[in-house]
Write a protein that holds these residues in place. Structure first.
Motif, PDB file in Angstrom:
ATOM      1  N   GLY A 122      24.731  -4.350  10.000  1.00 20.32           N
ATOM      2  CA  GLY A 122      25.125  -3.783   8.712  1.00 20.32           C
ATOM      3  C   GLY A 122      24.304  -4.298   7.544  1.00 20.32           C
ATOM      4  N   ASP A 123      23.474  -5.312   7.767  1.00 23.07           N
ATOM      5  CA  ASP A 123      22.628  -5.822   6.683  1.00 23.07           C
ATOM      6  C   ASP A 123      21.590  -4.776   6.285  1.00 23.07           C
ATOM      7  OD1 ASP A 123      23.907  -8.188   6.563  1.00 23.07           O
ATOM      8  OD2 ASP A 123      22.357  -9.381   7.563  1.00 23.07           O
ATOM      9  N   GLU A 124      21.223  -4.836   4.999  1.00 26.05           N
ATOM     10  CA  GLU A 124      20.147  -3.964   4.544  1.00 26.05           C
ATOM     11  C   GLU A 124      18.865  -4.781   4.478  1.00 26.05           C
ATOM     12  OE1 GLU A 124      20.493  -0.814   1.213  1.00 26.05           O
ATOM     13  OE2 GLU A 124      19.391  -2.490   0.326  1.00 26.05           O
ATOM     14  N   LEU A 125      17.872  -4.393   5.285  1.00 19.23           N
ATOM     15  CA  LEU A 125      16.633  -5.171   5.365  1.00 19.23           C
ATOM     16  C   LEU A 125      15.569  -4.603   4.438  1.00 19.23           C
ATOM     17  CD1 LEU A 125      18.089  -6.313   7.804  1.00 19.23           C
ATOM     18  CD2 LEU A 125      15.965  -6.172   9.088  1.00 19.23           C
ATOM     19  N   HIS A 126      14.950  -5.505   3.690  1.00 23.27           N
ATOM     20  CA  HIS A 126      13.797  -5.133   2.874  1.00 23.27           C
ATOM     21  C   HIS A 126      12.618  -5.913   3.435  1.00 23.27           C
ATOM     22  CE1 HIS A 126      16.033  -3.251  -0.610  1.00 23.27           C
ATOM     23  NE2 HIS A 126      16.988  -3.701   0.185  1.00 23.27           N
ATOM     24  N   ILE A 127      11.695  -5.219   4.061  1.00 20.58           N
ATOM     25  CA  ILE A 127      10.596  -5.932   4.708  1.00 20.58           C
ATOM     26  C   ILE A 127       9.274  -5.584   4.041  1.00 20.58           C
ATOM     27  CG2 ILE A 127       9.290  -6.205   6.847  1.00 20.58           C
ATOM     28  CD1 ILE A 127      11.865  -5.892   8.377  1.00 20.58           C
ATOM     29  N   ARG A 128       8.550  -6.645   3.655  1.00 18.32           N
ATOM     30  CA  ARG A 128       7.181  -6.457   3.171  1.00 18.32           C
ATOM     31  C   ARG A 128       6.242  -7.034   4.212  1.00 18.32           C
ATOM     32  NH1 ARG A 128       6.038  -9.304  -1.698  1.00 18.32           N
ATOM     33  NH2 ARG A 128       7.675 -10.750  -1.054  1.00 18.32           N
ATOM     34  N   LEU A 129       5.051  -6.469   4.321  1.00 14.49           N
ATOM     35  CA  LEU A 129       4.126  -6.875   5.366  1.00 14.49           C
ATOM     36  C   LEU A 129       2.758  -7.190   4.781  1.00 14.49           C
ATOM     37  CD1 LEU A 129       4.974  -3.988   7.860  1.00 14.49           C
ATOM     38  CD2 LEU A 129       5.610  -6.379   8.165  1.00 14.49           C
ATOM     39  N   ALA A 130       2.091  -8.178   5.376  1.00 14.88           N
ATOM     40  CA  ALA A 130       0.718  -8.485   4.968  1.00 14.88           C
ATOM     41  C   ALA A 130      -0.037  -9.019   6.171  1.00 14.88           C
ATOM     42  CB  ALA A 130       0.720  -9.532   3.852  1.00 14.88           C
ATOM     43  N   SER A 131      -1.348  -8.878   6.137  1.00 19.02           N
ATOM     44  CA  SER A 131      -2.151  -9.426   7.222  1.00 19.02           C
ATOM     45  C   SER A 131      -3.042 -10.535   6.701  1.00 19.02           C
ATOM     46  CB  SER A 131      -3.029  -8.336   7.839  1.00 19.02           C
ATOM     47  OG  SER A 131      -4.015  -8.939   8.645  1.00 19.02           O
ATOM     48  N   LEU A 132      -3.171 -11.597   7.483  1.00 14.67           N
ATOM     49  CA  LEU A 132      -3.984 -12.731   7.057  1.00 14.67           C
ATOM     50  C   LEU A 132      -5.403 -12.672   7.604  1.00 14.67           C
ATOM     51  CD1 LEU A 132      -1.395 -15.641   7.422  1.00 14.67           C
ATOM     52  CD2 LEU A 132      -1.878 -14.204   5.438  1.00 14.67           C
ATOM     53  N   ASP A 133      -5.653 -11.791   8.589  1.00 13.95           N
ATOM     54  CA  ASP A 133      -7.029 -11.730   9.107  1.00 13.95           C
ATOM     55  C   ASP A 133      -7.539 -10.290   9.266  1.00 13.95           C
ATOM     56  OD1 ASP A 133      -5.431 -11.279  11.417  1.00 13.95           O
ATOM     57  OD2 ASP A 133      -5.648 -13.369  12.039  1.00 13.95           O
ATOM     58  N   VAL A 134      -7.203  -9.650  10.382  1.00 15.41           N
ATOM     59  CA  VAL A 134      -7.746  -8.314  10.630  1.00 15.41           C
ATOM     60  C   VAL A 134      -6.642  -7.265  10.486  1.00 15.41           C
ATOM     61  CG1 VAL A 134      -9.520  -9.202  12.181  1.00 15.41           C
ATOM     62  CG2 VAL A 134      -7.301  -8.504  13.103  1.00 15.41           C
ATOM     63  N   VAL A 135      -6.974  -6.016  10.788  1.00 17.44           N
ATOM     64  CA  VAL A 135      -5.960  -4.968  10.707  1.00 17.44           C
ATOM     65  C   VAL A 135      -4.966  -5.130  11.855  1.00 17.44           C
ATOM     66  CG1 VAL A 135      -5.534  -2.478  10.691  1.00 17.44           C
ATOM     67  CG2 VAL A 135      -7.639  -3.391   9.691  1.00 17.44           C
ATOM     68  N   HIS A 136      -3.690  -5.134  11.532  1.00 15.02           N
ATOM     69  CA  HIS A 136      -2.645  -5.231  12.545  1.00 15.02           C
ATOM     70  C   HIS A 136      -1.679  -4.068  12.385  1.00 15.02           C
ATOM     71  CE1 HIS A 136      -3.599  -9.217  14.100  1.00 15.02           C
ATOM     72  NE2 HIS A 136      -3.776  -9.634  12.862  1.00 15.02           N
ATOM     73  N   GLY A 137      -0.845  -3.915  13.381  1.00 16.60           N
ATOM     74  CA  GLY A 137       0.217  -2.925  13.302  1.00 16.60           C
ATOM     75  C   GLY A 137       1.574  -3.612  13.288  1.00 16.60           C
ATOM     76  N   PHE A 138       2.605  -2.824  13.115  1.00 11.44           N
ATOM     77  CA  PHE A 138       3.967  -3.358  13.131  1.00 11.44           C
ATOM     78  C   PHE A 138       4.867  -2.236  13.627  1.00 11.44           C
ATOM     79  CE2 PHE A 138       8.144  -4.083  11.276  1.00 11.44           C
ATOM     80  CZ  PHE A 138       8.338  -5.450  11.401  1.00 11.44           C
ATOM     81  N   PHE A 139       5.162  -2.278  14.907  1.00 13.62           N
ATOM     82  CA  PHE A 139       5.978  -1.227  15.506  1.00 13.62           C
ATOM     83  C   PHE A 139       7.325  -1.853  15.840  1.00 13.62           C
ATOM     84  CE2 PHE A 139       7.834   1.217  18.838  1.00 13.62           C
ATOM     85  CZ  PHE A 139       7.382   2.513  18.697  1.00 13.62           C
ATOM     86  N   LEU A 140       8.362  -1.412  15.149  1.00 16.44           N
ATOM     87  CA  LEU A 140       9.683  -1.996  15.387  1.00 16.44           C
ATOM     88  C   LEU A 140      10.467  -1.116  16.352  1.00 16.44           C
ATOM     89  CD1 LEU A 140      11.830  -4.131  14.825  1.00 16.44           C
ATOM     90  CD2 LEU A 140      12.486  -2.844  12.781  1.00 16.44           C
ATOM     91  N   GLU A 141      10.739  -1.685  17.523  1.00 15.65           N
ATOM     92  CA  GLU A 141      11.482  -0.952  18.553  1.00 15.65           C
ATOM     93  C   GLU A 141      12.835  -0.478  18.042  1.00 15.65           C
ATOM     94  OE1 GLU A 141      10.319  -3.787  22.306  1.00 15.65           O
ATOM     95  OE2 GLU A 141      12.382  -3.705  21.683  1.00 15.65           O
ATOM     96  N   GLY A 142      13.202   0.679  18.468  1.00 15.14           N
ATOM     97  CA  GLY A 142      14.565   1.153  18.228  1.00 15.14           C
ATOM     98  C   GLY A 142      14.856   1.516  16.785  1.00 15.14           C
ATOM     99  N   HIS A 143      13.864   1.459  15.897  1.00 16.88           N
ATOM    100  CA  HIS A 143      14.121   1.775  14.497  1.00 16.88           C
ATOM    101  C   HIS A 143      13.156   2.805  13.938  1.00 16.88           C
ATOM    102  CE1 HIS A 143      16.453  -1.906  14.945  1.00 16.88           C
ATOM    103  NE2 HIS A 143      17.172  -1.466  13.944  1.00 16.88           N
ATOM    104  N   ASP A 144      12.337   3.373  14.823  1.00 13.02           N
ATOM    105  CA  ASP A 144      11.432   4.432  14.400  1.00 13.02           C
ATOM    106  C   ASP A 144      10.546   4.010  13.221  1.00 13.02           C
ATOM    107  OD1 ASP A 144      10.371   6.943  14.800  1.00 13.02           O
ATOM    108  OD2 ASP A 144      11.706   7.910  13.350  1.00 13.02           O
ATOM    109  N   ILE A 145      10.032   2.797  13.330  1.00 15.89           N
ATOM    110  CA  ILE A 145       9.173   2.286  12.254  1.00 15.89           C
ATOM    111  C   ILE A 145       7.841   1.845  12.843  1.00 15.89           C
ATOM    112  CG2 ILE A 145       8.843   0.302  10.704  1.00 15.89           C
ATOM    113  CD1 ILE A 145      11.853   0.437  10.168  1.00 15.89           C
TER     114      ILE A 145
END
Ligand code: SF4
Ligand code: SF4
Ligand code: SF4
Ligand SMILES: [Cu+2]
Lengths: 489, 179
Positions: free
Chosen positions: B56-79
């Motif tokens: 029930g929590d509302e998540l606010h997620i920010r993302l950054a990369s420290l080296d090369v291009v990365h991805g972020f695929f979150l299972e089960g959340h269509d992100i």
């Protein structure tokens, strides 16, 4: 096991019910599927199944040498370490015993040299055998006639797994190297000495093949005992080569060291050999410390891989990834933990549990050593299922790479089947955990159930048998809990 | 082994599997809070490697990369996100809706399902790329709790049932009916 009596548990001590089989229930597959028998009886059987694989293998080596250096774009990485591994541990071993060894290309050239033929048989005399064989045909040294070399070899190889799992060229060196060693050993030593005593992936296949739902056995062992004077399964005949794995089918009671090459099916003059379907975990006797340690090593490696490859911890990945990061101190810690857990940690816990089990059973006449070795069978279904639980996400997550590398095997931008550019997408990742839970609990159940069958070979009193099982059973449950924690906790 | 004993065994496993989730659900509090995370990607892990939230929590997620291009695929959340180094924000898409990425500063969603969801790198970033992942734990982690209870249940029930079965056919052949 027959080949190294020095290591085997004294059979005379076994309690009355020591059939080597949990239950005689089995289905004769040669009878129910006549085509299978026909195929296995073909002189060209081995060649037909190995040769295509050899071609594929050579192509993989080529891809590893000249293809993309990015692991997940090169077919050697994706197909060998992800696809092959998954098929091997999930389907081949539990369902079809050492079926991989039937088709494995490693011994191809060595065996060709020894036989001087790809298809036909030569009768004659070599040592005690009824076939003419080339090469020096030396006996393998007695001190190494066990699977310790395979135990250590596999552990060593796996310590560097982050290297060949990700680098095509390292895979070429490892696989090509094994191929060369297999061939060279065949010049000097009798038959498949490499497979029996050296091949690093042989030991665990043998151990886990005990669970397999098929077996190759004599149809009627009485025929072997009473009527058969020539023992052609072991010694060969003008119809088939002597068993390359030194097995005597008349007394064979475990899957461990039968490579299912089907030579004995051809050489048996009494048509007394068949392949049978049977229940899961049919062979229940671990014999010798070398086999127990194989079980410990496999379990430890499953855990290490679960932590390293499926865990979120970057530091551990950095330690394992020695070639890229070059953190030798970290790698030392990583390697030290693996070797300690596998060779000392788990065995020590097991020894303690075995000793406690002996106390609980209250029968001092049975040595702790015997309990220790025999009960280590519990770690066979447990370890196998843990490995399967580990391998499932590997395939569901990286399955898309299999489909894309098939179109572009060398990573050169080809698109053979139009699937090269399908986007990476895990297959139902949110359901993997449920599969893993079921697999792990199933493994625990079989560990306990078959553990009880084993304990009945030591204790005649059933309540004694159950009591002796409690400590090792608890250890198994703790191990499963640890895997649950890693995978879904 | 009689059918009765098998049923007893199965019942024990089910009860053991149910207890921990029931206890957790009756004592669980929280949920519905706003939770902010700043996840930094680098070869081959995310920092933080594990984020633990409540259902029930509302998540606010920010993302950054420290080296090369990365991805972020979150299972089960269509992100699915693409994180480029040295830029503010990142590119986001919902795989089920199509391929287009849009530039965003954060991704906001409410966690509905409990359990462990992995976030993985979805953009080839180097040798260990296929194993680059982090974990989002949504508590109470019912699957894990149930499986842990089930483990204890199988241990107890298997040993108990074979013990009782052994007692029953004491006069039978030794090991006669272990199946
Ligand atoms: S033991 Fe090893 S080399 Fe021999 S057939 Fe099996 S996998 Fe191949
Ligand atoms: S050759 Fe056939 S009958 Fe003779 S011992 Fe071997 S399996 Fe038995
Ligand atoms: S027992 Fe028969 S099938 Fe098995 S390895 Fe020996 S010859 Fe081949
Ligand atoms: Cu990455």
């Amino acid at each position: 096991m027959g080949n190294h009596p020095a290591n085997s548990v004294d059979k005379a001590k076994d309690a009355p019910k020591d059939s080597g089989q949990v239950k005689p229930f089995r289905i004769d597959l040669f009878k129910t599927i006549p085509f299978l028998k026909k195929f296995c009886k073909l002189r060209s059987f081995q060649f037909l199944v190995i040769f295509p694989n050899l071609v594929i293998f050579v192509f993989f080596l080529y891809a590893g040498l000249f293809g993309s250096r990015v692991g997940n774009r090169n077919i050697i990485i994706i197909f060998v370490w992800i696809f092959w591994w998954f098929l091997l541990i999930t389907f081949m071993v539990p369902f079809a015993s050492r079926v991989w060894c039937v088709v494995c290309p490693f011994p191809f050239f060595g065996e060709w040299f020894q036989r001087g033929a790809l298809i036909k048989v030569r009768s004659g005399k070599t040592g005690g055998l009824r076939n003419k064989m080339f090469g020096l045909n030396k006996k393998w040294p007695k001190a190494l006639s066990n699977i310790w070399l395979q135990d250590i070899g596999f552990l060593a190889l796996c310590t560097f797994s982050a290297l060949f799992l990700t680098r095509p060229i390292v895979s070429v060196i490892v696989l090509g190297g094994l191929f060369v060693i297999a061939t060279i050993l065949a010049f000097f030593y009798r038959q498949r000495a490499f497979c029996m005593y050296v091949c690093p992936v042989s030991g665990f296949q043998g151990l886990y093949a005990m669970t397999s739902m098929i077996e190759l056995r004599a149809v009627d062992p009485e025929v072997c005992r009473r009527e058969c004077k020539t023992k052609n399964c072991l010694t060969g005949s003008e119809k088939g080569w002597a068993c390359p794995w030194y097995q005597y089918v008349g007394k064979m009671e475990r899957n461990n060291y039968c490579g299912l090459c089907m030579e004995c099916v051809k050489s048996c003059p009494n048509d007394n050999i068949s392949v049978f379907a049977r229940p899961f975990c049919g062979d229940i006797h671990v014999k010798g410390y070398d086999e127990s340690w194989k079980a410990f090593i496999m379990l430890a490696l499953a855990m290490v891989y679960a932590v390293t490859l499926l865990g979120p911890w970057g530091t551990i990945k950095e330690w394992a990834n020695i070639a890229e990061v070059g953190n030798w101190k970290g790698f030392g810690i990583y390697a030290g933990i693996i070797w300690f857990t596998a060779l000392i940690g788990i065995p020590a816990v097991w020894a303690l549990a075995s000793w406690l089990g002996k106390l609980l059973a209250g029968d001092r006449s049975i040595p702790t050593k015997e309990i220790f070795i025999k009960y280590s069978y519990m770690l066979v279904p447990l370890g196998l299922l843990a490995w399967i639980a580990f391998s499932f996400p590997l395939i569901m997550i990286n399955g898309a790479y299999i489909i894309s590398t098939i179109s572009d095997p060398l990573g050169w931008g080809w698109d053979l089947f139009g699937t090269a550019d399908i986007p990476w997408r895990p297959i139902l990742p949110e359901y993997t955990i449920y599969i893993q839970i079921l697999l792990l609990l199933f493994g625990l159940f079989f560990a306990l159930k078959r553990g009880y069958d084993v304990s009945l070979t030591l204790y005649q009193d059933k309540s004694q048998a159950v009591r002796s099982l409690i400590p090792t059973g608890v250890v198994c449950a703790v191990i499963i809990f640890a895997f649950l924690r890693l995978f879904i906790g | 082994m009689t059918a009765k004993l098998v049923i007893l065994g199965v019942m024990i496993v089910i009860v053991c599997a149910l207890i921990p989730p029931l206890v957790a659900s009756s004592s669980s509090s929280g949920g519905g809070e706003k939770r902010e995370f700043f996840i930094k990607a680098r070869q081959y892990a995310y920092d933080p490697p594990r984020i633990i939230v409540n259902k029930g929590d509302e998540l606010h997620i920010r993302l950054a990369s420290l080296d090369v291009v990365h991805g972020f695929f979150l299972e089960g959340h269509d992100i699915d996100a693409l994180i480029e180094p040295g830029v503010r924000g990142f590119k986001l898409r919902h795989p089920s809706e199509g391929k287009e990425f849009t530039d965003v500063n954060e991704v906001v969603f409410t966690v509905e399902h409990t359990g462990k969801f992995r976030y993985r790198c979805s953009h080839t970033c180097g040798t260990l790329h296929p194993f680059m992942q982090g974990e989002l734990i949504v508590r109470p982690n019912y699957p894990f709790l149930a499986a842990s209870g089930g483990t204890v249940g199988i241990l107890i029930s298997t040993l108990l049932v074979i013990f009782l079965a052994g007692k029953k056919d004491k006069d039978a052949m030794p090991g006669g009916d272990v199946q």
